[in-house]
Each structure stands twice: as C-alpha cells, then as structure tokens.
Design a protein around this motif. Structure first.
Motif, PDB file in Angstrom:
ATOM      1  N   THR A 105       9.992  -7.372   3.352  1.00 49.36           N
ATOM      2  CA  THR A 105      10.558  -7.187   4.256  1.00 49.36           C
ATOM      3  C   THR A 105       9.386  -6.044   4.512  1.00 49.36           C
ATOM      4  O   THR A 105       9.795  -4.579   4.036  1.00 49.36           O
ATOM      5  CB  THR A 105      11.708  -7.435   4.766  1.00 49.36           C
ATOM      6  OG1 THR A 105      12.532  -8.214   4.196  1.00 49.36           O
ATOM      7  CG2 THR A 105      12.363  -6.853   6.180  1.00 49.36           C
ATOM      8  N   LEU A 106       9.253  -6.118   5.442  1.00 49.37           N
ATOM      9  CA  LEU A 106       8.487  -4.518   6.413  1.00 49.37           C
ATOM     10  C   LEU A 106       9.015  -3.784   7.408  1.00 49.37           C
ATOM     11  O   LEU A 106       8.857  -5.163   8.690  1.00 49.37           O
ATOM     12  CB  LEU A 106       7.136  -4.467   6.155  1.00 49.37           C
ATOM     13  CG  LEU A 106       5.915  -5.425   6.093  1.00 49.37           C
ATOM     14  CD1 LEU A 106       5.475  -5.030   7.527  1.00 49.37           C
ATOM     15  CD2 LEU A 106       4.927  -5.720   5.112  1.00 49.37           C
ATOM     16  N   THR A 107       8.575  -3.218   8.636  1.00 48.93           N
ATOM     17  CA  THR A 107       8.719  -2.789   9.820  1.00 48.93           C
ATOM     18  C   THR A 107       7.060  -2.261  10.053  1.00 48.93           C
ATOM     19  O   THR A 107       7.035  -0.733   9.362  1.00 48.93           O
ATOM     20  CB  THR A 107       9.941  -1.495   9.559  1.00 48.93           C
ATOM     21  OG1 THR A 107      10.736  -2.561   9.591  1.00 48.93           O
ATOM     22  CG2 THR A 107       9.918  -1.337  10.742  1.00 48.93           C
ATOM     23  N   LEU A 108       7.551  -2.573  11.377  1.00 43.46           N
ATOM     24  CA  LEU A 108       5.391  -1.829  11.829  1.00 43.46           C
ATOM     25  C   LEU A 108       6.406  -1.805  12.810  1.00 43.46           C
ATOM     26  O   LEU A 108       7.100  -2.130  13.521  1.00 43.46           O
ATOM     27  CB  LEU A 108       4.687  -3.239  12.099  1.00 43.46           C
ATOM     28  CG  LEU A 108       4.435  -4.306  10.820  1.00 43.46           C
ATOM     29  CD1 LEU A 108       3.584  -5.842  12.045  1.00 43.46           C
ATOM     30  CD2 LEU A 108       3.627  -3.541  10.536  1.00 43.46           C
ATOM     31  N   PHE A 109       5.365  -0.271  13.473  1.00 43.76           N
ATOM     32  CA  PHE A 109       6.111   0.440  14.244  1.00 43.76           C
ATOM     33  C   PHE A 109       4.564   0.476  15.397  1.00 43.76           C
ATOM     34  O   PHE A 109       3.430   0.831  14.320  1.00 43.76           O
ATOM     35  CB  PHE A 109       6.116   2.101  13.836  1.00 43.76           C
ATOM     36  CG  PHE A 109       7.169   2.109  12.864  1.00 43.76           C
ATOM     37  CD1 PHE A 109       8.448   1.872  13.505  1.00 43.76           C
ATOM     38  CD2 PHE A 109       7.504   2.405  12.080  1.00 43.76           C
ATOM     39  CE1 PHE A 109      10.010   2.496  13.032  1.00 43.76           C
ATOM     40  CE2 PHE A 109       8.398   2.031  10.894  1.00 43.76           C
ATOM     41  CZ  PHE A 109       9.817   2.234  11.843  1.00 43.76           C
ATOM     42  N   GLY A 110       4.739   0.193  16.593  1.00 41.28           N
ATOM     43  CA  GLY A 110       3.099  -0.115  17.533  1.00 41.28           C
ATOM     44  C   GLY A 110       3.646   1.125  18.803  1.00 41.28           C
ATOM     45  O   GLY A 110       4.613   1.813  19.220  1.00 41.28           O
ATOM     46  N   ALA A 111       2.152   0.989  19.227  1.00 38.62           N
ATOM     47  CA  ALA A 111       2.228   1.646  20.551  1.00 38.62           C
ATOM     48  C   ALA A 111       1.153   1.478  21.099  1.00 38.62           C
ATOM     49  O   ALA A 111      -0.504   1.155  20.175  1.00 38.62           O
ATOM     50  CB  ALA A 111       2.312   3.154  20.194  1.00 38.62           C
ATOM     51  N   SER A 125       2.110   4.770  25.742  1.00 39.84           N
ATOM     52  CA  SER A 125       3.371   3.822  25.984  1.00 39.84           C
ATOM     53  C   SER A 125       4.845   4.164  24.961  1.00 39.84           C
ATOM     54  O   SER A 125       4.139   5.034  23.568  1.00 39.84           O
ATOM     55  CB  SER A 125       3.808   2.805  25.894  1.00 39.84           C
ATOM     56  OG  SER A 125       2.863   1.874  23.871  1.00 39.84           O
ATOM     57  N   ASP A 126       5.341   4.126  24.709  1.00 39.10           N
ATOM     58  CA  ASP A 126       6.870   3.659  23.878  1.00 39.10           C
ATOM     59  C   ASP A 126       6.534   3.529  22.791  1.00 39.10           C
ATOM     60  O   ASP A 126       6.003   2.170  22.581  1.00 39.10           O
ATOM     61  CB  ASP A 126       8.114   3.469  24.959  1.00 39.10           C
ATOM     62  CG  ASP A 126       8.499   5.049  25.934  1.00 39.10           C
ATOM     63  OD1 ASP A 126       7.840   5.949  25.499  1.00 39.10           O
ATOM     64  OD2 ASP A 126       9.085   3.914  26.677  1.00 39.10           O
ATOM     65  N   GLN A 127       7.088   3.656  21.806  1.00 41.19           N
ATOM     66  CA  GLN A 127       6.982   2.835  20.854  1.00 41.19           C
ATOM     67  C   GLN A 127       7.978   1.807  20.603  1.00 41.19           C
ATOM     68  O   GLN A 127       8.622   1.773  20.998  1.00 41.19           O
ATOM     69  CB  GLN A 127       7.316   4.111  19.365  1.00 41.19           C
ATOM     70  CG  GLN A 127       6.815   2.684  18.124  1.00 41.19           C
ATOM     71  CD  GLN A 127       8.432   4.130  17.061  1.00 41.19           C
ATOM     72  OE1 GLN A 127       8.830   3.276  16.796  1.00 41.19           O
ATOM     73  NE2 GLN A 127       7.530   4.916  16.277  1.00 41.19           N
ATOM     74  N   PHE A 128       6.678   0.499  19.635  1.00 42.83           N
ATOM     75  CA  PHE A 128       7.893  -0.614  19.636  1.00 42.83           C
ATOM     76  C   PHE A 128       8.060  -0.458  17.941  1.00 42.83           C
ATOM     77  O   PHE A 128       7.186   0.128  17.638  1.00 42.83           O
ATOM     78  CB  PHE A 128       7.288  -1.835  20.473  1.00 42.83           C
ATOM     79  CG  PHE A 128       5.755  -2.161  19.575  1.00 42.83           C
ATOM     80  CD1 PHE A 128       5.742  -3.390  18.930  1.00 42.83           C
ATOM     81  CD2 PHE A 128       4.799  -1.866  20.312  1.00 42.83           C
ATOM     82  CE1 PHE A 128       4.828  -3.820  18.382  1.00 42.83           C
ATOM     83  CE2 PHE A 128       3.891  -2.178  19.924  1.00 42.83           C
ATOM     84  CZ  PHE A 128       3.622  -3.452  19.136  1.00 42.83           C
ATOM     85  N   GLN A 129       8.690  -1.391  17.369  1.00 41.17           N
ATOM     86  CA  GLN A 129       8.994  -2.300  16.500  1.00 41.17           C
ATOM     87  C   GLN A 129       9.380  -3.175  15.865  1.00 41.17           C
ATOM     88  O   GLN A 129      10.012  -3.913  17.053  1.00 41.17           O
ATOM     89  CB  GLN A 129      10.006  -1.435  15.151  1.00 41.17           C
ATOM     90  CG  GLN A 129      11.076  -1.426  15.571  1.00 41.17           C
ATOM     91  CD  GLN A 129      11.960  -0.158  15.290  1.00 41.17           C
ATOM     92  OE1 GLN A 129      11.886   0.772  14.945  1.00 41.17           O
ATOM     93  NE2 GLN A 129      12.937  -0.804  14.447  1.00 41.17           N
ATOM     94  N   VAL A 130       9.226  -3.935  15.237  1.00 41.67           N
ATOM     95  CA  VAL A 130       9.543  -5.284  14.558  1.00 41.67           C
ATOM     96  C   VAL A 130       8.781  -5.451  13.279  1.00 41.67           C
ATOM     97  O   VAL A 130       8.612  -5.034  12.465  1.00 41.67           O
ATOM     98  CB  VAL A 130       7.786  -6.226  15.482  1.00 41.67           C
ATOM     99  CG1 VAL A 130       6.515  -5.952  14.507  1.00 41.67           C
ATOM    100  CG2 VAL A 130       8.337  -7.560  14.923  1.00 41.67           C
ATOM    101  N   THR A 131      10.705  -5.413  12.411  1.00 46.79           N
ATOM    102  CA  THR A 131      10.778  -6.197  11.522  1.00 46.79           C
ATOM    103  C   THR A 131      10.177  -7.531  10.932  1.00 46.79           C
ATOM    104  O   THR A 131      10.372  -8.588  11.411  1.00 46.79           O
ATOM    105  CB  THR A 131      11.831  -5.867  11.150  1.00 46.79           C
ATOM    106  OG1 THR A 131      12.166  -4.530  11.338  1.00 46.79           O
ATOM    107  CG2 THR A 131      12.148  -6.409   9.168  1.00 46.79           C
TER     108      THR A 131
END
Length: 134
Positions: A105-111, A125-131
């Motif tokens: 399981t990993l979490t990606l942070f994006g913008a 943009s603001d940051q989003f994240q998806v696990t």
C-alpha cells in the motif's frame, strides 16, 4: 471542491482543491478518479485556464518544496505524468493501470502546476492524495 470517492473500497469523500479567480491566473487543478486497488485503473485529470501550459506531478513525499522562491505543495523527487496546453472547454487526462501483482500500500501526493496564457504567473493547485492498496 469536494467529491465522493468511488470503487469497491470507497468509504470516504475527499478534497480536490481551490483556486484564485483573477484575470491573470491559470487556475490549475488536478484530481484522480478510479479504483485504487491492484488491477484497477486511475484517471489523473489536469485542468487550468484554456491556453495555460500545465503539468500534473506526483510524488511519494508530501512536501512542500521550495524552488525559485515559490512553495509547491509536493515533495521531491516527483514525476510528471501529464503535461500540455489546456484546450478550450475540457481538462486533459491520462489513464494508468495499477499492476495486478501490487501487494503493498502506498500513498501518492499530486499537484498541478501551470503558467497563465500570458506567461506572467506560475501557480500550483492544492495538493491531492490517493492511497493505492494491494
């Protein structure tokens, strides 16, 4: 912006971002849709004011990162997974498949990062994240 997550493991909504509504703004935004499980697909979406040059970056590090006197809401190293000039009336996107063999399981942070059409202002943009779960 708020959303309700989808897919078989979706039990929460999330936060997409906000923007500055000014005449010299690229209004960048980025989000992800899909099934974040092994074998699932994710659609990464990038938006900004039409004519803006924009990119969507992801990282395993939530950041922030300071570069050129600006603070970006994502860590380094990062990978650009989508870039282009934003067309009229539609965001751009890319679909990525999660390997069936993924067991961690990993979490990606994006913008999203964009330059307005007049090339006068860089914004993120603001940051989003998806696990992503295996």
């Amino acid at each position: 912006f708020k959303f309700q997550a989808g897919g078989p493991n979706a039990n929460r909504g999330g936060y997409v971002g906000s923007f500055d509504n000014s005449s010299q703004s690229s209004l960048p935004g980025a989000w992800v849709l899909g099934d974040p499980t092994a074998g699932g697909t994710l659609t990464f979406v990038l938006s900004a004011v039409p004519g803006s040059a924009a990119c969507l970056v992801i990282s395993l590090d939530p950041g922030p990162t300071t570069a050129g006197g600006m603070v970006f809401p994502i860590g380094t190293p990062f990978v650009t997974i989508l870039s282009g000039i934003i067309p009229q009336n539609t965001p751009i996107d890319t679909v990525r498949q999660i390997p069936v063999s993924m067991t961690t399981t990993l979490t990606l942070f994006g913008a999203a990062i964009a330059v307005d059409p007049m090339m006068t202002k860089i914004e993120s943009s603001d940051q989003f994240q998806v696990t992503i779960g295996g």
